[in-house]
Design a protein around this motif. Structure first.
Motif, PDB file in Angstrom:
ATOM      1  N   LEU A  29      -1.889   0.457   5.273  1.00 40.58           N
ATOM      2  CA  LEU A  29      -1.614   1.152   3.909  1.00 40.58           C
ATOM      3  C   LEU A  29      -1.804   0.340   2.662  1.00 40.58           C
ATOM      4  CD1 LEU A  29       0.082   2.503   6.583  1.00 40.58           C
ATOM      5  CD2 LEU A  29       1.171   3.677   4.505  1.00 40.58           C
ATOM      6  N   LEU A  30      -2.747   0.744   1.761  1.00 39.27           N
ATOM      7  CA  LEU A  30      -2.975  -0.326   0.821  1.00 39.27           C
ATOM      8  C   LEU A  30      -2.706   0.588  -0.407  1.00 39.27           C
ATOM      9  CD1 LEU A  30      -6.588  -1.328   1.836  1.00 39.27           C
ATOM     10  CD2 LEU A  30      -4.590  -2.232   2.473  1.00 39.27           C
ATOM     11  N   MET A  31      -2.335  -0.302  -1.381  1.00 42.43           N
ATOM     12  CA  MET A  31      -2.090   0.019  -2.938  1.00 42.43           C
ATOM     13  C   MET A  31      -3.287  -0.125  -3.711  1.00 42.43           C
ATOM     14  SD  MET A  31       1.671  -1.987  -3.151  1.00 42.43           S
ATOM     15  CE  MET A  31       1.038  -3.616  -3.178  1.00 42.43           C
ATOM     16  N   ASP A  32      -3.088  -0.182  -5.188  1.00 38.00           N
ATOM     17  CA  ASP A  32      -4.237   0.010  -6.029  1.00 38.00           C
ATOM     18  C   ASP A  32      -5.166  -1.447  -6.009  1.00 38.00           C
ATOM     19  OD1 ASP A  32      -4.405   2.442  -7.030  1.00 38.00           O
ATOM     20  OD2 ASP A  32      -2.708   1.768  -8.683  1.00 38.00           O
ATOM     21  N   GLY A  33      -4.460  -2.458  -5.616  1.00 40.92           N
ATOM     22  CA  GLY A  33      -5.326  -3.642  -5.434  1.00 40.92           C
ATOM     23  C   GLY A  33      -5.920  -4.072  -4.262  1.00 40.92           C
ATOM     24  N   GLY A  34      -5.827  -3.009  -3.422  1.00 41.76           N
ATOM     25  CA  GLY A  34      -6.508  -3.192  -1.993  1.00 41.76           C
ATOM     26  C   GLY A  34      -5.787  -3.913  -1.226  1.00 41.76           C
ATOM     27  N   LEU A 127     -12.893   1.090  10.587  1.00 46.11           N
ATOM     28  CA  LEU A 127     -13.714   2.123  11.051  1.00 46.11           C
ATOM     29  C   LEU A 127     -13.851   3.327  10.123  1.00 46.11           C
ATOM     30  CD1 LEU A 127     -11.952   2.447  14.609  1.00 46.11           C
ATOM     31  CD2 LEU A 127     -14.063   1.296  14.035  1.00 46.11           C
ATOM     32  N   ALA A 128     -12.768   3.836   9.556  1.00 43.23           N
ATOM     33  CA  ALA A 128     -12.764   4.766   8.251  1.00 43.23           C
ATOM     34  C   ALA A 128     -11.603   4.592   7.362  1.00 43.23           C
ATOM     35  CB  ALA A 128     -12.775   6.014   9.097  1.00 43.23           C
ATOM     36  N   GLU A 129     -11.506   5.401   6.426  1.00 42.73           N
ATOM     37  CA  GLU A 129     -10.604   5.290   5.580  1.00 42.73           C
ATOM     38  C   GLU A 129     -10.207   6.717   5.012  1.00 42.73           C
ATOM     39  OE1 GLU A 129     -10.830   2.835   2.032  1.00 42.73           O
ATOM     40  OE2 GLU A 129     -12.930   3.938   1.384  1.00 42.73           O
ATOM     41  N   LEU A 130      -8.857   7.005   4.606  1.00 47.10           N
ATOM     42  CA  LEU A 130      -8.494   8.140   3.949  1.00 47.10           C
ATOM     43  C   LEU A 130      -8.059   7.421   2.424  1.00 47.10           C
ATOM     44  CD1 LEU A 130      -6.230   9.637   6.665  1.00 47.10           C
ATOM     45  CD2 LEU A 130      -8.266  10.636   5.614  1.00 47.10           C
ATOM     46  N   TYR A 131      -8.573   8.004   1.307  1.00 49.55           N
ATOM     47  CA  TYR A 131      -8.425   7.605   0.337  1.00 49.55           C
ATOM     48  C   TYR A 131      -8.071   8.843  -1.009  1.00 49.55           C
ATOM     49  CZ  TYR A 131     -13.343   8.202  -1.001  1.00 49.55           C
ATOM     50  OH  TYR A 131     -14.625   8.711  -0.932  1.00 49.55           O
ATOM     51  N   ARG A 132      -7.224   8.434  -1.916  1.00 51.38           N
ATOM     52  CA  ARG A 132      -7.077   9.764  -3.028  1.00 51.38           C
ATOM     53  C   ARG A 132      -8.258   9.801  -3.835  1.00 51.38           C
ATOM     54  NH1 ARG A 132      -1.325  10.536  -2.726  1.00 51.38           N
ATOM     55  NH2 ARG A 132       0.091   8.955  -1.955  1.00 51.38           N
ATOM     56  N   ARG A 133      -8.651  11.025  -4.122  1.00 45.08           N
ATOM     57  CA  ARG A 133      -9.541  11.405  -5.178  1.00 45.08           C
ATOM     58  C   ARG A 133      -9.271  12.985  -5.647  1.00 45.08           C
ATOM     59  NH1 ARG A 133     -10.763   6.987  -6.001  1.00 45.08           N
ATOM     60  NH2 ARG A 133     -12.654   6.064  -5.829  1.00 45.08           N
ATOM     61  N   HIS A 157      -6.745  -8.143   3.054  1.00 45.20           N
ATOM     62  CA  HIS A 157      -5.692  -6.741   2.534  1.00 45.20           C
ATOM     63  C   HIS A 157      -4.386  -7.146   2.508  1.00 45.20           C
ATOM     64  CE1 HIS A 157      -9.579  -4.885   4.499  1.00 45.20           C
ATOM     65  NE2 HIS A 157      -9.396  -4.566   3.368  1.00 45.20           N
ATOM     66  N   GLY A 158      -4.241  -8.586   2.320  1.00 39.94           N
ATOM     67  CA  GLY A 158      -2.936  -9.273   1.751  1.00 39.94           C
ATOM     68  C   GLY A 158      -1.952  -9.407   2.912  1.00 39.94           C
ATOM     69  N   VAL A 159      -2.432  -9.522   4.180  1.00 38.61           N
ATOM     70  CA  VAL A 159      -1.336  -9.640   5.140  1.00 38.61           C
ATOM     71  C   VAL A 159      -1.321 -11.373   5.311  1.00 38.61           C
ATOM     72  CG1 VAL A 159      -0.790  -9.246   7.673  1.00 38.61           C
ATOM     73  CG2 VAL A 159      -1.819  -7.526   6.344  1.00 38.61           C
ATOM     74  N   ASP A 160      -0.182 -11.761   5.532  1.00 39.50           N
ATOM     75  CA  ASP A 160      -0.036 -13.261   5.170  1.00 39.50           C
ATOM     76  C   ASP A 160      -0.122 -13.754   6.807  1.00 39.50           C
ATOM     77  OD1 ASP A 160       0.409 -15.849   4.941  1.00 39.50           O
ATOM     78  OD2 ASP A 160       2.697 -15.536   4.579  1.00 39.50           O
ATOM     79  N   VAL A 161      -1.451 -14.445   6.945  1.00 43.59           N
ATOM     80  CA  VAL A 161      -1.357 -14.984   8.196  1.00 43.59           C
ATOM     81  C   VAL A 161      -1.617 -16.726   8.105  1.00 43.59           C
ATOM     82  CG1 VAL A 161      -2.502 -12.917   9.228  1.00 43.59           C
ATOM     83  CG2 VAL A 161      -4.043 -14.900   8.240  1.00 43.59           C
ATOM     84  N   ALA A 341     -16.375  10.443  -7.683  1.00 44.62           N
ATOM     85  CA  ALA A 341     -17.217   9.477  -7.432  1.00 44.62           C
ATOM     86  C   ALA A 341     -16.802   8.145  -7.057  1.00 44.62           C
ATOM     87  CB  ALA A 341     -18.376   9.242  -8.388  1.00 44.62           C
ATOM     88  N   HIS A 342     -17.848   7.467  -6.166  1.00 45.29           N
ATOM     89  CA  HIS A 342     -17.261   5.995  -5.680  1.00 45.29           C
ATOM     90  C   HIS A 342     -17.076   5.129  -6.765  1.00 45.29           C
ATOM     91  CE1 HIS A 342     -16.960   3.083  -2.377  1.00 45.29           C
ATOM     92  NE2 HIS A 342     -17.638   2.236  -3.250  1.00 45.29           N
ATOM     93  N   VAL A 343     -16.080   4.180  -6.983  1.00 43.52           N
ATOM     94  CA  VAL A 343     -15.603   3.285  -7.998  1.00 43.52           C
ATOM     95  C   VAL A 343     -16.485   2.006  -7.523  1.00 43.52           C
ATOM     96  CG1 VAL A 343     -14.344   2.217  -9.477  1.00 43.52           C
ATOM     97  CG2 VAL A 343     -13.770   4.339  -8.776  1.00 43.52           C
ATOM     98  N   LEU A 344     -17.267   1.653  -8.308  1.00 43.57           N
ATOM     99  CA  LEU A 344     -17.877   0.088  -7.870  1.00 43.57           C
ATOM    100  C   LEU A 344     -16.990  -1.193  -7.839  1.00 43.57           C
ATOM    101  CD1 LEU A 344     -21.334   0.239  -9.976  1.00 43.57           C
ATOM    102  CD2 LEU A 344     -21.016  -0.229  -7.914  1.00 43.57           C
ATOM    103  N   THR A 345     -16.993  -1.898  -7.132  1.00 42.72           N
ATOM    104  CA  THR A 345     -16.096  -3.189  -6.846  1.00 42.72           C
ATOM    105  C   THR A 345     -16.959  -4.286  -6.527  1.00 42.72           C
ATOM    106  OG1 THR A 345     -15.503  -2.763  -4.685  1.00 42.72           O
ATOM    107  CG2 THR A 345     -14.211  -1.462  -6.326  1.00 42.72           C
ATOM    108  N   GLU A 346     -16.384  -5.353  -6.144  1.00 39.80           N
ATOM    109  CA  GLU A 346     -16.957  -6.499  -5.357  1.00 39.80           C
ATOM    110  C   GLU A 346     -17.474  -6.331  -4.124  1.00 39.80           C
ATOM    111  OE1 GLU A 346     -15.900 -10.460  -7.813  1.00 39.80           O
ATOM    112  OE2 GLU A 346     -14.097  -9.115  -7.463  1.00 39.80           O
TER     113      GLU A 346
END
Length: 434
Positions: A29-34, A127-133, A157-161, A341-346
């Motif tokens: 489960l991801l927040m705005d910053g991914g 595999l897939a994602e659900l995201y708000r739009r 995705h920010g998990v500390d390993v 529409a899809h938002v461009l990122t890196e």
């Protein structure tokens, strides 16, 4: 669906099936910053229930894992839910037979399905994602593998390993270990595996809401979905830094066959995205009809087999959006808000055909890799000083070339609409920050 495609799904309690023997399913489960907000935002066999109760993982024991996702109760801080698969004991994703992800409504209707055929030597894959739009939720077929395995995926995705293995086994590694019998599971009983008949995949992409129920064979036991609290109206969603250009509305979908005129009523005026899919090897044309019922703007002019693409159109200040379609074969049209529409990122966007993308950040470079034979035309619409939300400003051409190529072009500060006006083949695009 194929890799990279997306569609709206109903905002209800969905049941997501992850199929494929030897694959462990999990959800991030991801927040705005991914990134995740903490260990609780990782749902796996060692922690099968999210603290909010919105997501639960169960194993049907037949090579199928089930993620129950009550979309109406997902916390507002969560913007994306990743569906992840991983393997162990030397098995890679290419070794998994019948790997797929399918989402079902509470009545057993399939609302989205992705058969994963892109597995390689990786041992972990989104595999897939659900995201708000646009005030709702979309399902995207991702198929992104990680050569450095589950640890690499989790780290991204920010998990500390990063803790030393000698001192403490990283939690991401523990996710792959079998669950000891002594680990207590939540008191709430796991729902039984659905007993409805799984519907066959139709020739076209799965429809979006409203959905026609699928009649299960009789007799059939009812599916026990996750029971969410009383539904509430969704809050407005932010699309990047203060994205608010153009109208927001529930998507409109229509299907048909061969030539037709499509009328969409009741939309607020302004720019929208028209997603067109045609099954067939004939000519495909799409044009906007003006108030005199004459063709005004030509949106699609293609001889490509099985055409698929997203184009820009503008709902007039008065009247309806009317589109004249020329096609040979079955087709499907979806009219969505520009904000969907899809938002461009890196991160790399991979698609083919015309498309509409958004850039919401600062000055950046856009890297493009194109694999087609004909024209590649890319335009931008600068919205920063354009206050009329019922229309787009004049476009500026960035690329107009023929054949395979790599391009890196500068982008000004957003918000921008980036339009792949013409692209007859596969392409990839990503941002390079300046």
């Amino acid at each position: 669906m194929i890799k990279g495609e997306n569609s709206f799904v109903p905002s209800v309690a969905l049941r997501i099936a992850v199929r494929g023997g030897g694959v462990d399913a999990m959800a991030l489960l991801l927040m705005d910053g991914g990134t995740v907000g903490g260990d609780g935002d990782v749902v796996f066999h060692g922690a099968p229930m999210h603290p909010s109760g919105a997501i639960r993982l169960t194993d049907a024991g037949d090579g199928t894992a089930w993620l129950d996702v009550a979309l109406t109760t997902v916390e507002e801080r969560i913007t994306r839910v990743l569906v992840v698969g991983s393997t162990d004991n030397g098995t890679t994703m290419r070794d998994v037979a019948g790997l797929s992800v399918e989402a079902f409504a509470p009545d057993g209707t399939s609302v989205a399905r992705y058969d994963v055929t892109e597995g390689g030597p990786e041992t972990a894959m989104v595999l897939a994602e659900l995201y708000r739009r646009a005030g709702g939720w979309k399902f995207r077929a991702v198929g992104q593998g990680y050569a450095n395995g589950l640890a690499g995926l989790a780290t991204d995705h920010g998990v500390d390993v990063a803790r030393p293995v000698a001192a403490q086994v990283p939690q991401v590694v523990q996710m792959l270990a079998p669950v000891p019998q002594s680990v207590p599971l939540p008191a709430q009983p796991a729902p039984p595996a659905p007993t409805f008949a799984l519907p066959q995949q139709p020739p076209m992409a799965p429809p979006v809401a409203p959905l026609a129920p699928v009649a299960p064979p009789a007799p059939v036991a009812p599916v026990a979905p996750v029971v969410p609290p009383a539904p509430v109206a969704p809050e407005p969603v932010a699309y990047g830094p203060a994205w608010s250009y153009g109208p927001v509305f529930a998507p409109y979908t229509q299907s048909g066959r061969d030539n037709d005129v499509i009328t969409v009523s009741g939309l607020p005026p302004g720019p929208v995205v028209v997603h067109l899919e045609v099954r067939g090897d004939g000519y495909t044309g799409l044009a906007v009809l003006d108030w005199k019922n004459k063709e005004k703007d030509y949106l699609v002019n293609s001889t490509e087999e099985d055409f698929r693409g997203r184009v820009l159109a503008t709902v007039p200040r008065r009247g309806n959006l009317r589109l004249r379609l020329e096609a040979e074969g079955p087709w499907r049209v979806e009219v969505s808000p520009l904000a969907a529409a899809h938002v461009l990122t890196e991160g790399e966007v991979e698609s083919r055909g015309p498309d509409v993308l958004l850039h919401t950040g600062g000055v950046a470079d856009l890297a493009i890799q194109y694999g087609g034979d004909d024209n590649l035309i890319v335009n931008i619409y600068e919205l920063a000083r354009h206050d009329d939300h019922t229309a787009l400003p004049e476009d500026e051409n960035l690329v107009n070339e023929i054949g395979e190529r790599r391009e890196t072009v500068p982008l000004p500060e957003g918000p921008l609409v980036v339009q792949f006006e013409a692209a007859d083949g596969p392409w990839r695009a990503r941002l390079k920050r300046v």
